[in-house]
Design a protein around this motif. Structure first.
Motif, PDB file in Angstrom:
ATOM      1  N   THR A   2      51.701   3.124  32.336  1.00  0.00           N
ATOM      2  CA  THR A   2      51.358   3.679  33.638  1.00  0.00           C
ATOM      3  C   THR A   2      51.082   5.177  33.533  1.00  0.00           C
ATOM      4  O   THR A   2      51.627   5.866  32.682  1.00  0.00           O
ATOM      5  N   THR A   3      50.196   5.665  34.411  1.00  0.00           N
ATOM      6  CA  THR A   3      49.886   7.091  34.466  1.00  0.00           C
ATOM      7  C   THR A   3      50.640   7.707  35.630  1.00  0.00           C
ATOM      8  O   THR A   3      50.260   7.524  36.777  1.00  0.00           O
ATOM      9  N   ASP A  44      52.982   6.183  40.651  1.00  0.00           N
ATOM     10  CA  ASP A  44      52.074   5.598  39.655  1.00  0.00           C
ATOM     11  C   ASP A  44      50.628   5.721  40.135  1.00  0.00           C
ATOM     12  O   ASP A  44      50.201   5.028  41.063  1.00  0.00           O
ATOM     13  N   LEU A  45      49.878   6.588  39.466  1.00  0.00           N
ATOM     14  CA  LEU A  45      48.512   6.898  39.892  1.00  0.00           C
ATOM     15  C   LEU A  45      47.602   5.667  39.896  1.00  0.00           C
ATOM     16  O   LEU A  45      46.727   5.527  40.756  1.00  0.00           O
ATOM     17  N   ASP A  46      47.812   4.769  38.945  1.00  0.00           N
ATOM     18  CA  ASP A  46      46.961   3.578  38.871  1.00  0.00           C
ATOM     19  C   ASP A  46      47.135   2.691  40.101  1.00  0.00           C
ATOM     20  O   ASP A  46      46.157   2.157  40.635  1.00  0.00           O
ATOM     21  N   VAL A  47      48.363   2.534  40.534  1.00  0.00           N
ATOM     22  CA  VAL A  47      48.624   1.720  41.729  1.00  0.00           C
ATOM     23  C   VAL A  47      47.979   2.374  42.950  1.00  0.00           C
ATOM     24  O   VAL A  47      47.337   1.705  43.770  1.00  0.00           O
ATOM     25  N   LYS A  49      45.423   4.454  43.023  1.00  0.00           N
ATOM     26  CA  LYS A  49      43.960   4.359  42.923  1.00  0.00           C
ATOM     27  C   LYS A  49      43.465   2.955  43.252  1.00  0.00           C
ATOM     28  O   LYS A  49      42.414   2.780  43.872  1.00  0.00           O
ATOM     29  N   ALA A  50      44.213   1.946  42.827  1.00  0.00           N
ATOM     30  CA  ALA A  50      43.808   0.556  43.066  1.00  0.00           C
ATOM     31  C   ALA A  50      43.754   0.246  44.558  1.00  0.00           C
ATOM     32  O   ALA A  50      42.885  -0.496  45.028  1.00  0.00           O
TER      33      ALA A  50
ATOM     34  N   SER B  57      53.036  -0.990  46.645  1.00  0.00           N
ATOM     35  CA  SER B  57      51.639  -1.045  46.207  1.00  0.00           C
ATOM     36  C   SER B  57      50.723  -1.329  47.391  1.00  0.00           C
ATOM     37  O   SER B  57      49.541  -1.618  47.211  1.00  0.00           O
TER      38      SER B  57
END
Lengths: 84, 84, 84, 84, 84, 84
Positions: A2-3, A44-47, A49-50, B57
Motif C-alpha cells: 500500500t502507498t 491508504d492513497l490507493d483506496v 484514489k479508487a 473504503s
C-alpha cells in the motif's frame, strides 16, 4: 503493497492555527481540514484514489462533502471574527 | 466469545477536559471523542473490526465520519476560544 | 402484548438540568438525551430491541448516532460554559 | 477532452468577503459559496452537467443542497450581525 | 376523502414563544416544533399514519428524527440562556 | 414547454429581512427561505410538482426537510435575539 499518505497530508490542522489573513484562505483551510480528516481515517492513497471517480461524479456525494466544508468553515470564520 | 473494548477506549471525554494547548491537539481530541461515542454504543471490538474495511473504503461513509469530527471540533474550538 | 419503556426512560432531560459537574458527565447526559428522544418517539422496547443488532453493527448507522450525540453535546457544553 | 471550469468559478469566497449590504445578497453569496465548493472538488463541467438533470429532479437531493446553503448562510448572517 | 390535521397541529411555534420554565418543557417544545414542521408540509393525517409503523421501527429513521429534535433544542436552549 | 416559477417565488429572503415580529412569523420565514432555495436550484414548477407526492409521503424525506427548516430557524431566531 500500500502507498501510505505522507504525514504532512495527515496533519489535523495544517499550519497549526485557525487564524487566516483572508476569507479565501480561511475557505482553503476548511477544505484542507475536511480532507485531512479523511486522510487520518483512511491513509491508504490507493483506496482513496479508487473511490474518487465514482464519488466526484455523484452530485449527492459532492453535496455531502460540501456540507462538511461548510461546517469546518463556520468554525474558522468564527475564529477569525468573520474577518470583519 | 466477544472481545470488549477496555474502559479507557470508552471514556466520553478522554483527558476529562475540552481545553487543549494547540488546535492540532484539539483536532485529535475531536477525533477521539467521535470514536469513543461509537465505542460506547458498540463496545464489541470484533463487530467494529468486521465493519471497518467496507466502511473506510467508501467515500460517502468517510464523509459522514468527517462531518461528525467537524461538529465535535466546533465545540472544542469554541471551548478554547479558538486558540486566539 | 408490547413492553413499554417506563416513564423514567422517556424523560426528555434526565436530571432536569443541562448543568453538569464535569465534561464526562456532560457527555453522558448528551448520550442519554439522544437516547430518550428515540424512546419518546418509539416507546416499545421490543421494537427497539429488534432493531438493535442490525443497527449497532452498521458503521454508517453508528456514525449517524454519533452525530446526534455531537449536536446534543454542543448544547450541553455551551450551557456549562465549556467547564472552563 | 474535458471542459474545466474557469478559475472565477472556483473561488472559495467570491468577492473575497462575507460582508454584504442586504440579507438577499448574503443569501446569494451562501448559494455561490456552496456551489463553488462543488466546483473545487469537481472542476470538470461535463461531469457536473451530466449529473444535473437527475439531481435537480430529485426532491431528496434538492433538500440536501438546501441544507448546505442553510449552513453557509448561518455563517454569513452571523458575519453581518444579521443585518440588524 | 382525506383527514386534514386541525390548525392547532400545524402551528409553527406552539405557545408562540421559545421561552419555557424548565429544560424538560424546552425539550417537549423542541419535539413539538419538529413534529409540526412535518405537519405543515404534509397535513394529511392518513398519509402520516400510513408511514408511521415503518418509520418508527427503523433505527436509522429514528436517529434522523432525533437529530432534528437536537437542532431545534439548540435554538430553544440558547433562547432560555440554558436555564442557568 | 416548462412552467417557470415567478420571480417572487425565487427570492432568497422574502421580505428582505430576518427580523420578524413573532416566533411564529420567524418560523414561517424559515419555511419560506428553505422552500425558495429549492425554487432557485429547480425553478421548473412541473418538475417540482412531479416529485411532490412521493416526497411528502416519505417520512425520511419529510424529516430531512424538517432539518433544513430547523437550521434556517436557528439563524432567524438568533437574528431576533430569540424574541426575548
Amino acid at each position: 503493497m500500500t502507498t501510505m499518505l505522507p504525514p504532512e497530508e495527515r496533519t489535523g490542522i495544517p499550519g497549526g492555527t485557525l487564524i487566516t489573513k483572508t476569507p479565501e484562505e480561511g475557505r482553503q483551510l476548511a477544505m484542507l481540514i475536511a480532507r485531512h480528516t479523511i486522510h487520518q481515517i483512511q491513509p491508504d492513497l490507493d483506496v482513496l484514489k479508487a473511490g474518487r471517480p465514482d464519488y466526484t461524479s455523484d452530485a449527492r456525494a459532492l453535496t455531502a462533502a460540501g456540507q462538511v466544508v461548510a461546517i469546518e468553515f463556520q468554525t474558522i470564520a468564527a475564529a477569525n471574527n468573520y474577518w470583519r
